[in-house]
Design a protein around this motif. Structure first.
Motif, PDB file in Angstrom:
ATOM      1  N   LEU A  48       0.832  -1.208   0.000  1.00  0.00           N
ATOM      2  CA  LEU A  48       0.000   0.000   0.000  1.00  0.00           C
ATOM      3  C   LEU A  48       0.865   1.255   0.000  1.00  0.00           C
ATOM      4  CD1 LEU A  48      -2.839  -0.960   2.527  1.00  0.00           C
ATOM      5  CD2 LEU A  48      -2.939  -0.965   0.020  1.00  0.00           C
ATOM      6  N   PHE A  49       1.897   1.261   0.841  1.00  0.00           N
ATOM      7  CA  PHE A  49       2.775   2.437   0.896  1.00  0.00           C
ATOM      8  C   PHE A  49       3.588   2.602  -0.388  1.00  0.00           C
ATOM      9  CE2 PHE A  49       1.638   2.410   5.311  1.00  0.00           C
ATOM     10  CZ  PHE A  49       1.652   3.754   5.628  1.00  0.00           C
ATOM     11  N   THR A  50       3.999   1.509  -0.994  1.00  0.00           N
ATOM     12  CA  THR A  50       4.723   1.592  -2.269  1.00  0.00           C
ATOM     13  C   THR A  50       3.836   2.186  -3.351  1.00  0.00           C
ATOM     14  OG1 THR A  50       6.182  -0.242  -1.718  1.00  0.00           O
ATOM     15  CG2 THR A  50       5.886   0.230  -4.058  1.00  0.00           C
ATOM     16  N   LEU A  51       2.594   1.742  -3.422  1.00  0.00           N
ATOM     17  CA  LEU A  51       1.667   2.282  -4.420  1.00  0.00           C
ATOM     18  C   LEU A  51       1.366   3.756  -4.139  1.00  0.00           C
ATOM     19  CD1 LEU A  51      -0.765  -0.739  -4.799  1.00  0.00           C
ATOM     20  CD2 LEU A  51       0.864   0.102  -6.512  1.00  0.00           C
ATOM     21  N   ALA A  79      -5.338 -10.426  -1.705  1.00  0.00           N
ATOM     22  CA  ALA A  79      -5.887 -10.124  -0.379  1.00  0.00           C
ATOM     23  C   ALA A  79      -6.270  -8.651  -0.269  1.00  0.00           C
ATOM     24  CB  ALA A  79      -4.870 -10.499   0.702  1.00  0.00           C
ATOM     25  N   LEU A  80      -5.422  -7.769  -0.791  1.00  0.00           N
ATOM     26  CA  LEU A  80      -5.722  -6.336  -0.753  1.00  0.00           C
ATOM     27  C   LEU A  80      -6.920  -6.000  -1.633  1.00  0.00           C
ATOM     28  CD1 LEU A  80      -2.086  -4.894  -0.836  1.00  0.00           C
ATOM     29  CD2 LEU A  80      -3.681  -4.873   1.115  1.00  0.00           C
ATOM     30  N   GLU A  81      -7.003  -6.655  -2.770  1.00  0.00           N
ATOM     31  CA  GLU A  81      -8.126  -6.437  -3.684  1.00  0.00           C
ATOM     32  C   GLU A  81      -9.433  -6.909  -3.030  1.00  0.00           C
ATOM     33  OE1 GLU A  81      -8.570  -6.818  -8.452  1.00  0.00           O
ATOM     34  OE2 GLU A  81      -7.909  -8.630  -7.405  1.00  0.00           O
ATOM     35  N   GLU A  82      -9.389  -8.036  -2.359  1.00  0.00           N
ATOM     36  CA  GLU A  82     -10.570  -8.568  -1.675  1.00  0.00           C
ATOM     37  C   GLU A  82     -11.076  -7.603  -0.607  1.00  0.00           C
ATOM     38  OE1 GLU A  82     -11.256 -12.298   1.242  1.00  0.00           O
ATOM     39  OE2 GLU A  82     -10.462 -12.793  -0.751  1.00  0.00           O
ATOM     40  N   ARG A  83     -10.166  -6.890   0.016  1.00  0.00           N
ATOM     41  CA  ARG A  83     -10.537  -5.906   1.046  1.00  0.00           C
ATOM     42  C   ARG A  83     -10.900  -4.544   0.455  1.00  0.00           C
ATOM     43  NH1 ARG A  83      -6.912  -6.424   6.307  1.00  0.00           N
ATOM     44  NH2 ARG A  83      -8.332  -4.746   6.826  1.00  0.00           N
ATOM     45  N   GLY A  84     -10.787  -4.415  -0.861  1.00  0.00           N
ATOM     46  CA  GLY A  84     -11.153  -3.156  -1.504  1.00  0.00           C
ATOM     47  C   GLY A  84     -10.108  -2.061  -1.381  1.00  0.00           C
ATOM     48  N   LEU A  85      -8.860  -2.439  -1.114  1.00  0.00           N
ATOM     49  CA  LEU A  85      -7.796  -1.454  -0.925  1.00  0.00           C
ATOM     50  C   LEU A  85      -6.997  -1.188  -2.197  1.00  0.00           C
ATOM     51  CD1 LEU A  85      -6.592  -2.659   2.587  1.00  0.00           C
ATOM     52  CD2 LEU A  85      -8.128  -0.741   2.047  1.00  0.00           C
ATOM     53  N   VAL A  86      -6.990  -2.158  -3.119  1.00  0.00           N
ATOM     54  CA  VAL A  86      -6.335  -1.969  -4.424  1.00  0.00           C
ATOM     55  C   VAL A  86      -7.263  -2.497  -5.507  1.00  0.00           C
ATOM     56  CG1 VAL A  86      -3.988  -2.212  -3.461  1.00  0.00           C
ATOM     57  CG2 VAL A  86      -5.112  -4.204  -4.491  1.00  0.00           C
ATOM     58  N   ARG A  87      -6.966  -2.085  -6.719  1.00  0.00           N
ATOM     59  CA  ARG A  87      -7.696  -2.621  -7.879  1.00  0.00           C
ATOM     60  C   ARG A  87      -6.673  -2.910  -8.974  1.00  0.00           C
ATOM     61  NH1 ARG A  87      -9.259   2.704  -7.599  1.00  0.00           N
ATOM     62  NH2 ARG A  87      -8.218   4.041  -9.105  1.00  0.00           N
ATOM     63  N   ARG A  88      -7.004  -3.901  -9.776  1.00  0.00           N
ATOM     64  CA  ARG A  88      -6.178  -4.227 -10.942  1.00  0.00           C
ATOM     65  C   ARG A  88      -6.880  -3.692 -12.177  1.00  0.00           C
ATOM     66  NH1 ARG A  88      -4.158 -10.366  -9.540  1.00  0.00           N
ATOM     67  NH2 ARG A  88      -5.427 -10.412  -7.679  1.00  0.00           N
ATOM     68  N   GLU A 105     -10.343   3.914  -0.773  1.00  0.00           N
ATOM     69  CA  GLU A 105     -10.245   3.353   0.577  1.00  0.00           C
ATOM     70  C   GLU A 105      -8.790   3.043   0.939  1.00  0.00           C
ATOM     71  OE1 GLU A 105     -11.954  -0.376   3.216  1.00  0.00           O
ATOM     72  OE2 GLU A 105     -12.914   0.089   1.302  1.00  0.00           O
ATOM     73  N   GLY A 106      -8.035   2.535  -0.023  1.00  0.00           N
ATOM     74  CA  GLY A 106      -6.621   2.261   0.206  1.00  0.00           C
ATOM     75  C   GLY A 106      -5.838   3.533   0.479  1.00  0.00           C
ATOM     76  N   ARG A 107      -6.120   4.582  -0.290  1.00  0.00           N
ATOM     77  CA  ARG A 107      -5.450   5.875  -0.071  1.00  0.00           C
ATOM     78  C   ARG A 107      -5.780   6.428   1.311  1.00  0.00           C
ATOM     79  NH1 ARG A 107      -6.380   6.076  -5.132  1.00  0.00           N
ATOM     80  NH2 ARG A 107      -4.773   6.603  -6.635  1.00  0.00           N
ATOM     81  N   ALA A 108      -7.053   6.326   1.700  1.00  0.00           N
ATOM     82  CA  ALA A 108      -7.474   6.829   3.011  1.00  0.00           C
ATOM     83  C   ALA A 108      -6.763   6.070   4.133  1.00  0.00           C
ATOM     84  CB  ALA A 108      -8.994   6.709   3.158  1.00  0.00           C
ATOM     85  N   LEU A 109      -6.612   4.766   3.977  1.00  0.00           N
ATOM     86  CA  LEU A 109      -5.924   3.963   4.986  1.00  0.00           C
ATOM     87  C   LEU A 109      -4.458   4.370   5.101  1.00  0.00           C
ATOM     88  CD1 LEU A 109      -6.041   1.668   7.048  1.00  0.00           C
ATOM     89  CD2 LEU A 109      -5.466   0.112   5.195  1.00  0.00           C
ATOM     90  N   VAL A 110      -3.795   4.584   3.971  1.00  0.00           N
ATOM     91  CA  VAL A 110      -2.388   5.012   3.985  1.00  0.00           C
ATOM     92  C   VAL A 110      -2.269   6.375   4.671  1.00  0.00           C
ATOM     93  CG1 VAL A 110      -0.455   5.765   2.533  1.00  0.00           C
ATOM     94  CG2 VAL A 110      -1.669   3.640   1.995  1.00  0.00           C
ATOM     95  N   ARG A 111      -3.176   7.306   4.351  1.00  0.00           N
ATOM     96  CA  ARG A 111      -3.133   8.635   4.990  1.00  0.00           C
ATOM     97  C   ARG A 111      -3.340   8.525   6.499  1.00  0.00           C
ATOM     98  NH1 ARG A 111      -5.931  10.243   0.365  1.00  0.00           N
ATOM     99  NH2 ARG A 111      -7.914  10.112   1.437  1.00  0.00           N
TER     100      ARG A 111
END
Length: 149
Positions: A48-51, A79-88, A105-111
């Motif tokens: 997540l942080f790398t992205l 696993a991240l995609e299943e949680r809605g944090l990344v998309r392909r 949602e992934g961006r919000a979690l990183v912030r």
């Protein structure tokens, strides 16, 4: 907060290496404890942080960056995609390839993660003298160089 036993231990390169390993490890554990979502593995958090830092990447580029085998990265992404944090998504230049990107949602979690950890560390820095903070500024530059080597 001068610790004479540390200055004795750090007189040699080997002693300094040992003290740095233990101290950096301890600080890393303390910062990890501040994570808002401890259910994420360290590998998932790293992706997540790398992205967040680099933007969209292929799974292969993520695996290279994180120094893991492609099958491991495939599991992390799933696993991240299943949680809605990344998309392909399809790569714009080659439809056979994929790119991975953060969702909102992934961006919000990183912030949130970044804010929480930096707030914890800023609170610790308040306890230091101006001279100690200046020493840490210099040490941070050196540690960054070491981490890039």
């Amino acid at each position: 907060m001068n610790q004479p036993h540390l200055s004795r231990q750090t007189r040699t390169d080997a002693g300094l290496a040992a003290v740095l390993r233990v101290t950096v490890g301890r600080l890393t554990r303390r910062l990890r404890a501040q994570r808002p979502d401890a259910s994420l593995s360290l590998g998932q958090s790293a992706v997540l942080f790398t992205l967040a830092r680099h933007g969209q990447l292929t799974p292969g580029a993520l695996a290279d960056h994180e120094k893991v085998q492609p099958p491991s990265m495939t599991r992390i992404i799933a696993a991240l995609e299943e949680r809605g944090l990344v998309r392909r998504m399809k790569h714009p230049d080659d439809q056979r390839r994929q790119l991975v990107d953060l969702t909102d949602e992934g961006r919000a979690l990183v912030r949130a993660d970044t804010r929480r950890r930096e707030a914890w560390l800023a609170q610790r820095l308040i306890e230091l003298t101006a001279e100690e903070k200046e020493t840490l500024r210099k040490a941070a530059e050196i540690l960054d160089r070491l981490s890039q080597a």
